[in-house]
Design a protein around this motif. Sequence first.
Motif, short mmCIF file in Angstrom:
data_model
loop_
_atom_site.label_atom_id
_atom_site.label_comp_id
_atom_site.label_asym_id
_atom_site.label_seq_id
_atom_site.Cartn_x
_atom_site.Cartn_y
_atom_site.Cartn_z
N ARG A 16 61.25 36.24 -45.49
CA ARG A 16 61.43 35.68 -44.07
C ARG A 16 62.15 34.25 -44.06
NH1 ARG A 16 56.01 37.29 -43.68
NH2 ARG A 16 55.41 35.03 -44.15
N ALA A 17 62.06 33.33 -45.10
CA ALA A 17 62.52 32.07 -45.37
C ALA A 17 63.95 32.00 -45.67
CB ALA A 17 61.77 31.10 -46.19
N GLU A 18 64.41 33.05 -46.70
CA GLU A 18 65.78 32.99 -47.31
C GLU A 18 66.51 34.33 -47.10
OE1 GLU A 18 65.29 31.72 -51.36
OE2 GLU A 18 63.89 30.09 -51.00
N GLY A 19 65.78 35.34 -46.68
CA GLY A 19 66.52 36.66 -46.69
C GLY A 19 66.36 37.28 -48.06
N LYS A 20 66.67 38.88 -48.22
CA LYS A 20 66.75 39.53 -49.56
C LYS A 20 67.95 39.25 -50.15
CE LYS A 20 64.35 43.29 -51.23
NZ LYS A 20 63.55 44.20 -51.09
N PRO A 21 68.06 39.22 -51.47
CA PRO A 21 69.40 39.19 -52.12
C PRO A 21 70.14 40.37 -51.69
CG PRO A 21 67.63 38.49 -53.52
CD PRO A 21 66.87 39.20 -52.45
N GLU A 22 71.44 40.26 -51.59
CA GLU A 22 72.60 41.31 -51.44
C GLU A 22 72.65 42.42 -52.52
OE1 GLU A 22 73.38 42.00 -48.35
OE2 GLU A 22 72.10 40.17 -47.45
N SER A 23 72.89 41.96 -53.67
CA SER A 23 73.52 43.14 -54.62
C SER A 23 72.09 43.54 -55.54
CB SER A 23 74.37 42.45 -55.74
OG SER A 23 73.77 41.35 -56.68
N GLU A 24 72.23 44.67 -56.16
CA GLU A 24 71.22 45.30 -56.80
C GLU A 24 70.79 44.56 -57.88
OE1 GLU A 24 68.31 48.08 -56.60
OE2 GLU A 24 69.91 47.93 -55.16
N GLU A 25 71.72 43.90 -58.44
CA GLU A 25 71.57 43.01 -59.80
C GLU A 25 70.71 41.67 -59.22
OE1 GLU A 25 73.89 40.24 -62.80
OE2 GLU A 25 74.80 42.16 -62.34
N ALA A 26 71.11 41.24 -58.29
CA ALA A 26 70.35 39.85 -57.88
C ALA A 26 69.27 40.03 -57.34
CB ALA A 26 71.17 39.32 -56.70
N ARG A 27 68.95 41.55 -56.51
CA ARG A 27 67.33 41.97 -56.26
C ARG A 27 66.65 42.09 -57.53
NH1 ARG A 27 69.67 44.37 -51.83
NH2 ARG A 27 70.31 46.36 -53.04
N ALA A 28 67.17 42.71 -58.65
CA ALA A 28 66.39 42.85 -59.74
C ALA A 28 66.09 41.58 -60.40
CB ALA A 28 67.19 43.81 -60.89
N ARG A 29 66.69 40.67 -60.33
CA ARG A 29 66.63 39.43 -61.00
C ARG A 29 65.48 38.51 -60.08
NH1 ARG A 29 72.16 38.64 -61.47
NH2 ARG A 29 72.19 37.15 -59.75
N TRP A 30 65.83 38.54 -58.76
CA TRP A 30 64.55 38.18 -57.87
C TRP A 30 63.16 38.76 -58.05
CZ3 TRP A 30 62.70 40.35 -53.01
CH2 TRP A 30 62.30 39.09 -52.09
N GLU A 31 62.98 39.94 -58.12
CA GLU A 31 61.99 40.58 -58.34
C GLU A 31 61.26 40.18 -59.41
OE1 GLU A 31 59.87 42.73 -56.58
OE2 GLU A 31 61.35 42.56 -54.88
N ALA A 32 62.08 40.09 -60.64
CA ALA A 32 61.68 39.74 -62.01
C ALA A 32 60.91 38.31 -61.90
CB ALA A 32 62.64 39.80 -63.30
N SER A 33 61.74 37.50 -61.14
CA SER A 33 61.53 36.10 -61.10
C SER A 33 60.06 36.15 -60.28
CB SER A 33 62.49 35.32 -60.31
OG SER A 33 62.12 34.12 -60.30
N LEU A 34 60.05 36.82 -59.03
CA LEU A 34 58.90 36.81 -58.57
C LEU A 34 57.47 37.12 -59.17
CD1 LEU A 34 59.67 38.38 -54.98
CD2 LEU A 34 58.94 35.83 -55.58
N LYS A 35 57.71 38.41 -60.17
CA LYS A 35 56.63 38.67 -60.85
C LYS A 35 56.25 37.74 -61.83
CE LYS A 35 57.54 43.70 -60.24
NZ LYS A 35 57.81 44.83 -60.98
#
Length: 172
Positions: A16-35
Motif C-alpha cells: 500500500r505504501a510503496e507498491g510491489k517491485p516490478e521484476s521477478e528478481e526484485a520481488r524475490a529479494r523483497w519477499e526474502a527481506s520481508l521473511k
Amino acid sequence: MDVEESLRALRERIVRAEGKPESEEARARWEASLKRAVAFMSTFYGVLGIATALAAPRALAKGTMDDFKAMTQERVLGLLDDYFAMIDAYKAGESEDIVPEMLQHEASVRMFRALLATWQFGPVAPEPLVRLAREILSKIFRIDVSDEELDRWEGPSDPAPSGDAASGAGGE
C-alpha cells in the motif's frame, strides 16, 4: 498472530505504501527481506517474552504469562538457538539483521540459555535465572524496571483471551 500472518500483514502495508517491485528478481529479494524481518522480530520479541516471564517471579508463580505457559522447554531453547543463529549470521557477514545490544550481551544470553536447559520448567525460577532475565530486559531491551517492581508484579492486569493467539495455535 503467527509468523505467516505477520508476514502477510507487513507485505500488505508495504505494498500500500510503496507498491510491489516490478521484476521477478526484485520481488524475490523483497519477499526474502520481508521473511527475514518477520523472523527477526518474532525471535527478538520471543526472547523478550521469555525474559519478562522469568524476571517477574510472582507473575510466573501465578501463571499469568500466557505466552510463557504455552512454551515447552524445547520451544524456548529453540527460540534462543534462533536468536544465536541471527548473531552468528551477522558475524559471518551473511546478515545485517541485528541489534547492537545483542552482540554486546551475547555472553549473558548464552548463560541464560544454559540455565534454562538445566531448569525443570515450573512456577518458581531459580534466582540466577531471574537475575539474568532482568539483566537481559535492562541491557538488551532497555527496559529499566526496579527489582522491587518486578518482585511485586503479578502479570498483565488484563490477561490475553485464551484464543488462538494465546494458546500458541497456528502453525503447529
